[in-house]
Enzyme design. Structure first.
Site, PDB file in Angstrom:
ATOM      1  N   SER A  86      -8.436  -2.874  -4.008  1.00 44.15           N
ATOM      2  CA  SER A  86      -9.263  -1.690  -3.758  1.00 44.15           C
ATOM      3  C   SER A  86     -10.319  -1.503  -4.838  1.00 44.15           C
ATOM      4  O   SER A  86     -11.470  -1.157  -4.551  1.00 44.15           O
ATOM      5  CB  SER A  86      -8.378  -0.443  -3.651  1.00 44.15           C
ATOM      6  OG  SER A  86      -7.612  -0.473  -2.470  1.00 44.15           O
ATOM      7  N   GLN A 118      -1.056   2.599  -6.359  1.00 42.09           N
ATOM      8  CA  GLN A 118      -2.501   2.817  -6.302  1.00 42.09           C
ATOM      9  C   GLN A 118      -3.207   2.466  -7.607  1.00 42.09           C
ATOM     10  O   GLN A 118      -4.302   1.896  -7.596  1.00 42.09           O
ATOM     11  CB  GLN A 118      -2.792   4.269  -5.926  1.00 42.09           C
ATOM     12  CG  GLN A 118      -2.509   4.578  -4.463  1.00 42.09           C
ATOM     13  CD  GLN A 118      -2.829   6.012  -4.094  1.00 42.09           C
ATOM     14  OE1 GLN A 118      -3.108   6.839  -4.962  1.00 42.09           O
ATOM     15  NE2 GLN A 118      -2.768   6.315  -2.815  1.00 42.09           N
ATOM     16  N   TYR A 170      -3.583  -0.191   6.943  1.00 45.30           N
ATOM     17  CA  TYR A 170      -4.489  -1.270   7.308  1.00 45.30           C
ATOM     18  C   TYR A 170      -4.606  -1.343   8.830  1.00 45.30           C
ATOM     19  O   TYR A 170      -3.765  -0.843   9.561  1.00 45.30           O
ATOM     20  CB  TYR A 170      -3.970  -2.618   6.798  1.00 45.30           C
ATOM     21  CG  TYR A 170      -4.024  -2.778   5.307  1.00 45.30           C
ATOM     22  CD1 TYR A 170      -5.200  -3.150   4.669  1.00 45.30           C
ATOM     23  CD2 TYR A 170      -2.887  -2.570   4.527  1.00 45.30           C
ATOM     24  CE1 TYR A 170      -5.247  -3.313   3.296  1.00 45.30           C
ATOM     25  CE2 TYR A 170      -2.929  -2.732   3.145  1.00 45.30           C
ATOM     26  CZ  TYR A 170      -4.103  -3.104   2.547  1.00 45.30           C
ATOM     27  OH  TYR A 170      -4.157  -3.262   1.192  1.00 45.30           O
ATOM     28  N   ASP A 228      -3.897  -1.260  -7.770  1.00 50.06           N
ATOM     29  CA  ASP A 228      -4.489  -1.851  -6.574  1.00 50.06           C
ATOM     30  C   ASP A 228      -5.825  -2.513  -6.881  1.00 50.06           C
ATOM     31  O   ASP A 228      -6.896  -1.923  -6.724  1.00 50.06           O
ATOM     32  CB  ASP A 228      -4.647  -0.771  -5.498  1.00 50.06           C
ATOM     33  CG  ASP A 228      -5.022  -1.350  -4.142  1.00 50.06           C
ATOM     34  OD1 ASP A 228      -5.301  -2.569  -4.077  1.00 50.06           O
ATOM     35  OD2 ASP A 228      -5.027  -0.601  -3.155  1.00 50.06           O
ATOM     36  N   ARG A 261       0.855  -1.190   0.000  1.00 57.37           N
ATOM     37  CA  ARG A 261       0.000   0.000   0.000  1.00 57.37           C
ATOM     38  C   ARG A 261       0.889   1.238   0.000  1.00 57.37           C
ATOM     39  O   ARG A 261       1.170   1.852   1.033  1.00 57.37           O
ATOM     40  CB  ARG A 261      -0.944  -0.006   1.199  1.00 57.37           C
ATOM     41  CG  ARG A 261      -1.859   1.203   1.233  1.00 57.37           C
ATOM     42  CD  ARG A 261      -3.055   0.997   2.128  1.00 57.37           C
ATOM     43  NE  ARG A 261      -4.090   0.233   1.454  1.00 57.37           N
ATOM     44  CZ  ARG A 261      -5.322   0.080   1.934  1.00 57.37           C
ATOM     45  NH1 ARG A 261      -5.668   0.623   3.071  1.00 57.37           N
ATOM     46  NH2 ARG A 261      -6.214  -0.633   1.272  1.00 57.37           N
TER      47      ARG A 261
END
Length: 404
Positions: free
Chosen positions: A131, A125, A225, A128, A120
């Site tokens: 997500s 991103q 997290y 990801d 992360r």
């Protein structure tokens, strides 16, 4: 370089790893798609061909000459028996949950990158996939609850009287939880949300929901997290959440720990305290469930309360779930391909962290342990090889308790 995209074979999986729109965004990559691979997600073979992909009917022909295979779900050991040796696989893998698949891949001397192990960090991103798929799952959870609840979600003022809004409690304010909050709010519900991370409060409030604060220590972990909680913490948490659960018309649970059983946050006795007609929608059903009575893919009735265990929720919205996943895969492939050639830089944090198997050698430490393999010897002084890349090291494997 040839990228092969087979049809997904896992029961209930309707997504596809590559969509026509993304095919044209892979310069130097020849894309071959198995005939019908995108049909369940409403992407026809003609659409792939219009974007420059070839459509191949036979799996053996599809894999012939391929260097990389992109999938959503990993192949089964039975499928792998017919795969050529030395392929590179990019998919979700959840290696700890299915070490037998990892072993089968190692036996085929494969190199495997698991997108559920992405670190992360800001640079990751756009890749990801956890997500992106959690966004779909959170949206679907709220819609499922609205369908099941025998009440309106919004406040309605009618000539016959005023109907109060539904009270929704979201447990877990990660990506899926935040999307569930936003969707329930758009539907007009009154939303409260809880997360073990104090940092989630601002995000919850930004969506117009009320953050539930319990007298418990925050459980911030690495990379944003939550860290894994002790059984003592979970027991106390359930005691404090019982009142919130009992007051809700809808409870949406989203807490999951990749590779491990989901924590039980809602007990049977808590469900029994909910009002008749109330609903629980559990997004962690495939990993055991956040609710004690959850059955994956089923509706369980506890008195007059319905507990729905959503199984593989992104697959229920395959068109956009596939589009988002394909973009994640394309962005990840940019790290593996240089000038049209497969040349992963194993010195890159993202590449290293996601590599579970390299040319048949299992690198992921927890999976090696699950398979009974000895730990890899650490490299005291890594040096680069002639291609300028660092030699393989054991990927990092932080505990990811996602309230997503």
């Amino acid at each position: 370089m040839k990228l092969a995209v087979p049809t997904e074979t896992r029961p209930g999986e309707r997504r596809v790893a590559m969509v026509p729109e993304v095919v044209g965004r892979l310069p130097g990559v020849e894309v071959a798609v198995q005939a019908g691979a995108g049909r369940a997600a409403h992407f026809g073979d003609d659409a792939y061909q219009e974007r420059g992909a070839s459509v191949v009917g036979d799996l053996a022909a599809l894999l012939e000459g391929a260097e990389v295979v992109a999938k959503v779900q990993p192949p089964t050991p039975e499928e792998l028996a017919s795969w050529p040796e030395g392929l590179t696989l990019v998919s979700f893998l959840a290696p700890l949950a299915q070490p037998e698949v990892v072993q089968a891949l190692a036996d085929r001397r494969a190199t495997v990158f698991s997108l559920d192990l992405l670190p992360r960090i800001s640079r990751a991103q756009a890749m990801d996939a956890l997500s992106s798929q959690a966004t779909v799952a959170g949206y679907r959870a709220a819609l499922a609850a609205a369908e099941l609840l025998p009440k309106f979600f919004p406040l309605l003022m009618t000539a016959a009287g005023t109907v109060p809004p539904a009270k929704v409690l979201v447990i877990g304010a990660g990506v899926a939880g935040l999307q569930a909050i936003a969707t329930a709010r758009r539907l007009g519900a009154q939303v409260r949300a809880y997360d073990v991370r104090a940092a989630a409060k601002e995000e919850v409030q930004s969506l117009g929901a009320t953050f539930v604060e319990l007298p418990l220590e925050t459980q911030e972990g690495a990379g944003g997290y939550a860290r894994a909680q002790s059984e003592e913490f979970l027991t106390r948490q359930r005691e404090l959440l019982a009142k919130e659960v009992a007051a809700a018309d809808v409870v949406l649970t989203t807490a999951a720990v990749p590779g491990r059983r989901a924590p039980v946050l809602v007990t049977r006795s808590m469900v029994q305290q909910m009002a008749p007609g109330s609903v629980v929608v559990d997004l962690a059903a495939d990993s055991g469930g956040n609710c004690e009575v959850t059955q994956a893919g089923q509706d369980v009735e506890v008195g007059e309360v319905v507990v729905r265990g959503l199984s593989n929720p992104p697959s229920g919205m395959p068109t956009h779930a596939s589009f988002l996943y394909a973009r994640n895969v394309a962005n990840f492939l940019a790290l593996l391909v240089r000038d049209g050639q497969l040349a992963p830089d194993f010195g890159d944090e993202i590449v290293n962290s996601t590599c579970v198997v390299r040319q048949g050698e299992v690198l992921h430490g927890p999976t090696r342990e699950a398979l009974g393999l000895p730990p890899l010897a650490p490299l005291a002084d890594p040096v680069t090889d002639s291609a300028g890349t660092a030699p393989p090291t054991e990927p990092s494997s932080p505990t990811k308790e996602a309230t997503s």
